[in-house]
Scaffold this motif. Structure first.
Motif, PDB file in Angstrom:
ATOM      1  N   LEU A   1       0.821  -1.200   0.000  1.00 59.31           N
ATOM      2  CA  LEU A   1       0.000   0.000   0.000  1.00 59.31           C
ATOM      3  C   LEU A   1       0.854   1.248   0.000  1.00 59.31           C
ATOM      4  N   SER A   2       0.269   2.336  -0.489  1.00 56.92           N
ATOM      5  CA  SER A   2       0.943   3.631  -0.488  1.00 56.92           C
ATOM      6  C   SER A   2      -0.045   4.692  -0.040  1.00 56.92           C
ATOM      7  N   GLU A   3       0.429   5.927   0.089  1.00 51.27           N
ATOM      8  CA  GLU A   3      -0.455   7.010   0.512  1.00 51.27           C
ATOM      9  C   GLU A   3      -1.661   7.144  -0.397  1.00 51.27           C
ATOM     10  N   ALA A   4      -1.490   6.877  -1.663  1.00 49.36           N
ATOM     11  CA  ALA A   4      -2.585   7.021  -2.627  1.00 49.36           C
ATOM     12  C   ALA A   4      -3.741   6.063  -2.368  1.00 49.36           C
ATOM     13  N   ASP A   5      -3.481   5.041  -1.574  1.00 50.70           N
ATOM     14  CA  ASP A   5      -4.522   4.056  -1.262  1.00 50.70           C
ATOM     15  C   ASP A   5      -5.395   4.478  -0.085  1.00 50.70           C
ATOM     16  N   PHE A   6      -5.173   5.659   0.464  1.00 50.95           N
ATOM     17  CA  PHE A   6      -5.918   6.152   1.622  1.00 50.95           C
ATOM     18  C   PHE A   6      -6.582   7.474   1.269  1.00 50.95           C
ATOM     19  N   ASP A   7      -7.837   7.645   1.729  1.00 49.77           N
ATOM     20  CA  ASP A   7      -8.577   8.819   1.291  1.00 49.77           C
ATOM     21  C   ASP A   7      -8.903   9.826   2.388  1.00 49.77           C
ATOM     22  N   TYR A   8      -8.884   9.438   3.637  1.00 49.10           N
ATOM     23  CA  TYR A   8      -9.125  10.390   4.723  1.00 49.10           C
ATOM     24  C   TYR A   8      -8.048  10.220   5.790  1.00 49.10           C
ATOM     25  N   TRP A   9      -7.672  11.353   6.377  1.00 48.75           N
ATOM     26  CA  TRP A   9      -6.573  11.395   7.344  1.00 48.75           C
ATOM     27  C   TRP A   9      -6.998  12.140   8.597  1.00 48.75           C
ATOM     28  N   GLY A  10      -6.433  11.728   9.722  1.00 44.44           N
ATOM     29  CA  GLY A  10      -6.630  12.484  10.938  1.00 44.44           C
ATOM     30  C   GLY A  10      -5.645  13.626  11.041  1.00 44.44           C
ATOM     31  N   GLN A  11      -5.728  14.372  12.125  1.00 40.49           N
ATOM     32  CA  GLN A  11      -4.849  15.529  12.329  1.00 40.49           C
ATOM     33  C   GLN A  11      -3.502  15.138  12.919  1.00 40.49           C
ATOM     34  N   GLY A  12      -3.410  13.947  13.446  1.00 40.27           N
ATOM     35  CA  GLY A  12      -2.137  13.469  13.953  1.00 40.27           C
ATOM     36  C   GLY A  12      -1.998  13.600  15.457  1.00 40.27           C
ATOM     37  N   THR A  13      -1.134  12.768  16.008  1.00 39.34           N
ATOM     38  CA  THR A  13      -0.784  12.836  17.423  1.00 39.34           C
ATOM     39  C   THR A  13       0.728  12.659  17.527  1.00 39.34           C
ATOM     40  N   GLN A  14       1.351  13.499  18.330  1.00 36.16           N
ATOM     41  CA  GLN A  14       2.813  13.531  18.404  1.00 36.16           C
ATOM     42  C   GLN A  14       3.340  12.463  19.354  1.00 36.16           C
ATOM     43  N   VAL A  15       4.350  11.749  18.898  1.00 36.54           N
ATOM     44  CA  VAL A  15       5.073  10.792  19.731  1.00 36.54           C
ATOM     45  C   VAL A  15       6.524  11.236  19.794  1.00 36.54           C
ATOM     46  N   THR A  16       7.023  11.409  21.009  1.00 34.29           N
ATOM     47  CA  THR A  16       8.404  11.820  21.207  1.00 34.29           C
ATOM     48  C   THR A  16       9.080  10.824  22.136  1.00 34.29           C
TER      49      THR A  16
END
Length: 126
Positions: A108-123
């Motif tokens: 799979l690649s990014e093109a195979d996904f159509d909706y995204w969340g805003q993200g959560t930071q991991v440090t």
């Protein structure tokens, strides 16, 4: 409109663990594969893991295989990623994404996904 909301990120020391969650708003959640991506500063976004619509099949990037576990609960419209043995190189913004209707089993690649969340930071600190 599909909404994806991630949670569970934070700051941990190397060797620690976190569990990320991603709650989806749409009723079509259970019919789609899902993915977790991450993006570190100055680097391209990469697919970390993916899961089929049933939760029975998962794929992992080599860098996280054996340390991360991707799961889903279709009754709750939620996916999870358990991250163990975290390393400083795991530091990134993590995004969940909904897959398009596609046959399972090929890379799979990014093109195979159509909706995204805003993200959560991991440090992860050393």
């Amino acid at each position: 409109q599909v909404q994806l909301v991630e949670s569970g990120g934070g700051s941990v020391q190397a060797g620690g663990s976190l569990r990320l969650s991603c709650a989806a708003s749409a009723s079509t959640f259970s019919s789609r594969p899902m993915g977790w991506f991450r993006q570190a500063p100055g680097k391209a976004r990469e697919l970390v893991a993916s899961i089929d619509q049933y939760g029975g099949s998962t794929t992992y990037a080599d860098s996280v295989r054996g340390r991360f576990t991707f799961s889903r609960d279709n009754a709750k419209n939620t996916v999870y990623m358990r991250m163990n043995s975290l390393r400083p190189e795991d530091t990134a913004m993590y995004y969940c994404a909904r897959g398009r209707t596609l046959p399972w089993g090929r890379p799979l690649s990014e093109a195979d996904f159509d909706y995204w969340g805003q993200g959560t930071q991991v440090t992860v600190s050393s």
